[in-house]
Design a protein around this motif. Structure first.
Motif, PDB file in Angstrom:
ATOM      1  N   MET A  47     -14.613  60.160 -43.614  1.00 62.04           N
ATOM      2  CA  MET A  47     -13.623  60.408 -42.569  1.00 62.04           C
ATOM      3  C   MET A  47     -13.511  61.902 -42.258  1.00 62.04           C
ATOM      4  O   MET A  47     -13.350  62.299 -41.106  1.00 62.04           O
ATOM      5  N   ALA A  48     -13.576  62.724 -43.313  1.00 62.26           N
ATOM      6  CA  ALA A  48     -13.419  64.167 -43.102  1.00 62.26           C
ATOM      7  C   ALA A  48     -14.618  64.751 -42.353  1.00 62.26           C
ATOM      8  O   ALA A  48     -14.459  65.596 -41.478  1.00 62.26           O
ATOM      9  N   MET A  49     -15.836  64.271 -42.636  1.00 59.38           N
ATOM     10  CA  MET A  49     -16.994  64.854 -41.943  1.00 59.38           C
ATOM     11  C   MET A  49     -17.007  64.420 -40.471  1.00 59.38           C
ATOM     12  O   MET A  49     -17.596  65.064 -39.624  1.00 59.38           O
ATOM     13  N   LEU A  50     -16.286  63.318 -40.213  1.00 58.97           N
ATOM     14  CA  LEU A  50     -16.219  62.812 -38.846  1.00 58.97           C
ATOM     15  C   LEU A  50     -15.199  63.597 -38.024  1.00 58.97           C
ATOM     16  O   LEU A  50     -15.307  63.690 -36.802  1.00 58.97           O
ATOM     17  N   THR A  51     -14.191  64.156 -38.703  1.00 58.16           N
ATOM     18  CA  THR A  51     -13.076  64.762 -37.976  1.00 58.16           C
ATOM     19  C   THR A  51     -13.035  66.290 -38.126  1.00 58.16           C
ATOM     20  O   THR A  51     -12.037  66.910 -37.798  1.00 58.16           O
ATOM     21  N   THR A  52     -14.107  66.857 -38.676  1.00 55.23           N
ATOM     22  CA  THR A  52     -14.171  68.312 -38.828  1.00 55.23           C
ATOM     23  C   THR A  52     -15.389  68.791 -38.048  1.00 55.23           C
ATOM     24  O   THR A  52     -16.400  68.081 -38.010  1.00 55.23           O
ATOM     25  N   PRO A  53     -15.332  69.979 -37.433  1.00 51.74           N
ATOM     26  CA  PRO A  53     -16.553  70.520 -36.793  1.00 51.74           C
ATOM     27  C   PRO A  53     -17.704  70.480 -37.794  1.00 51.74           C
ATOM     28  O   PRO A  53     -17.533  70.865 -38.962  1.00 51.74           O
TER      29      PRO A  53
END
Ligand code: SF4
Lengths: 252, 307
Positions: free
Chosen positions: B185-191
């Protein structure tokens, strides 16, 4: 409430004299106002009750073998170490002054966690009111100085009620007498304080392996291993923190 | 009179009362409970990630993780309330604290975690009380690690054979899965150029989840059967394929948008399959008396010195 200390009370169910009349099932239902558990034709045996559950607190099992017909009236074991009571998150399940295990239905939150916790599959949730129900060993009758309805109704004294230490002695004598008569299949089930639940308040004299009657051969209270479970969870939690930290260390 | 000859009974044979179950099946519902298990794990691991990101100065990633922790926790609580039937039932859980009940410990953990992640997220969004927000986020790292693992104890602390006997591996299965989910989820929502540590977490988590699952099935012996057959088997196999695939993709995704999205979707689907699969395997192992009787018989035989 009077706080006079009482002895631990229990059931000794001697299946060798059970005649399968189901008087205990009926007496239990009547006294405790337990709702209908459905009329199911199971087509397996004389038993159409099936199993213990929210609406069945005594259950008579019937097993036809060649040459004999086994009958046994099953009930909540009122474990010394009761998993249902341990895992109950609200304290609705409590231990009474008679050392029995009772659900307070006005406190029960209906989470149902006690249901898979019981090693004997006794307690269940009644879907109509969303609460957990099981045998109370007639807590109300006991407080009034009466014996539980099932024991009262049993015509053959297969269900005996009394102080647990006395029952254990009586059961030991009974099993020895049966052995002397050549009935070497007789064995006690749940009478030993050394078993996986610390001994049961309701124990049995059986004539075959427990699993034949639908009883677990070596039940263990699941919370015995709770410390170990948390230790492994703790290791995993620290591992998680360490692994996540390592992911950032490499970059910074 | 019929006699038993135990020594002649082959291992898989056992006796039962007309094949009826001995222990009762857990009554948790689908999709509520398995979805809660996933969301709780996601939120918990995301909080741990938020702390690590914060401390290493990866502020964008910290912010994203905080939001995931808050969102996952709130949605998870919603599913748990739906599972319990009525909102006040969750509040009733907080009237007592019982250490012997993982359900009680879990309710308090969720309440604390939900509170901390809400404060952290609110402060991060509004800029109000940054010190309080930071403190809450730091503390949520602790409740988060518990959130990602307590559910293993919740399942194992029952008489359900396929859960109780998996008490050692379940925490690692869930912790790995939670880490992979949060990383995804974090790699999807971070540049993407700032998402390196999140990708690393996704890969690590997927590897741990896969290894723990394999170890669990190896060690369970006959109790691995419920995890391998029927619907539970299909779910666990799907989970493994999706988790391994998602983890490998995360390792090579780099700055590719498509690969990142594919990897995150696979990891998330895999984590959900794990929860649904474990729940179903538990139900199957409770419903068949074989899984209660045979291991207990073996235990007895071993204790009596193989009579
Ligand atoms: S037999 Fe089951 S319901 Fe009865 S006291 Fe033991 S754990 Fe509780």
């Amino acid at each position: 409430m009077d706080e006079t200390p009482t002895r631990r009370m229990g059931f000794f169910t001697d299946t060798s004299v059970c005649i399968g009349c189901k008087a205990c099932e009926v007496a239990c239902k009547e006294w405790n106002d337990v709702p209908d558990d459905g009329f199911v034709f199971r087509a397996t045996s004389y038993d159409n009750t099936g199993a213990l559950g929210a609406d069945t607190w005594r259950h008579v099992a019937f097993i036809e073998q060649d040459g004999r017909w086994l009958m046994s009236s099953d009930v909540c074991k009122h474990c010394t170490n009761a998993a249902c009571l341990d895992v109950c998150p609200t304290g609705a399940l409590f231990r009474t002054e008679f050392d029995t295990v009772v659900v307070q239905s006005d406190i029960c939150n209906g989470c149902g966690y006690c249901v898979p916790a019981c090693p004997y599959g006794v307690i269940d949730r009644r879907e109509r009111d969303g609460r957990a129900w099981k045998c109370t060993m007639c807590y109300d009758r006991l407080r009034g100085g009466l014996e539980p309805a099932c024991a009262k109704a049993c015509p053959t004294t297969s269900i005996q009620f009394g102080p647990l230490d006395e029952l254990r002695e009586r059961a030991q004598e009974r099993v020895e007498r049966l052995h002397a008569e050549g009935r070497t299949d007789a064995r006690l089930y749940g009478e030993s304080p050394d078993d996986g639940v610390g001994g049961t308040g309701a124990f049995f004299l059986l004539l075959d392996e427990p699993e034949t009657y639908g009883l677990p051969p070596d039940p263990v209270v699941t919370t015995r291993d709770l410390g170990e479970m948390w230790r492994w969870a703790g290791v995993a939690a620290f591992g998680l923190a360490g692994a996540v930290a390592a992911c950032f260390l490499r970059r910074s | 009179m019929p006699r038993r000859r135990d020594e002649m009974v082959p291992e898989a044979e056992f006796r039962s009362y007309y094949g009826q179950p001995i222990v009762k099946k857990p009554i948790w519902h689908e999709p509520h409970m398995p979805t809660y298990l996933y969301l709780g794990g996601l939120s918990g691991a995301a909080s741990v990630m938020a702390v690590a990101a914060r401390l290493s100065g990866a502020d964008r990633l910290a912010r994203a993780s905080q939001m995931i922790a808050f969102g996952g926790g709130a949605a998870g609580a919603g599913f748990l309330v739906a599972e319990l039937g009525r909102p006040e039932r969750f509040l009733n859980m907080l009237r007592v604290f019982k250490v012997t009940s993982p359900m009680s410990v879990g309710s308090w953990t969720l309440a604390a975690h939900g509170g901390l992640t809400s404060v952290g997220a609110a402060s991060a969004v509004t800029g109000v009380l940054p010190v309080v927000g930071d403190a809450a986020t730091l503390a949520s790292g602790v409740t988060g690690a518990l959130m990602a693992t307590y559910t293993a104890v919740l399942l194992a602390d029952t008489a359900v054979p396929a859960w109780h006997e998996a008490m050692r591996e379940l925490p690692f299965l869930f912790a790995g899965s939670a880490t992979a989910s949060a990383g995804a989820m974090a790699m999807l929502t971070t540049p993407r150029r700032l998402a390196g540590p999140a990708r690393a977490a996704a890969v690590t988590g997927a590897a741990v989840e896969t290894a723990a699952g394999a170890l669990m099935e190896r060690r369970l012996g006959m109790l691995a059967e419920p995890y391998r057959t029927g619907r539970a088997g299909r779910l666990m196999r799907a989970s493994r394929a999706l988790t391994v695939g998602g983890g490998l993709l995360a390792a090579v995704a780099g700055r590719s948008r498509t690969l990142t999205a594919l990897s995150a979707a696979a990891i998330t689907a895999g984590a959900l399959c794990t929860r649904f699969g474990v729940l179903e395997a538990g139900r199957v192992s409770a419903a068949d008396p074989k899984y209660t009787v045979v291991p207990q018989r073996d235990r007895l035989t071993a204790r009596l010195g193989g009579r």
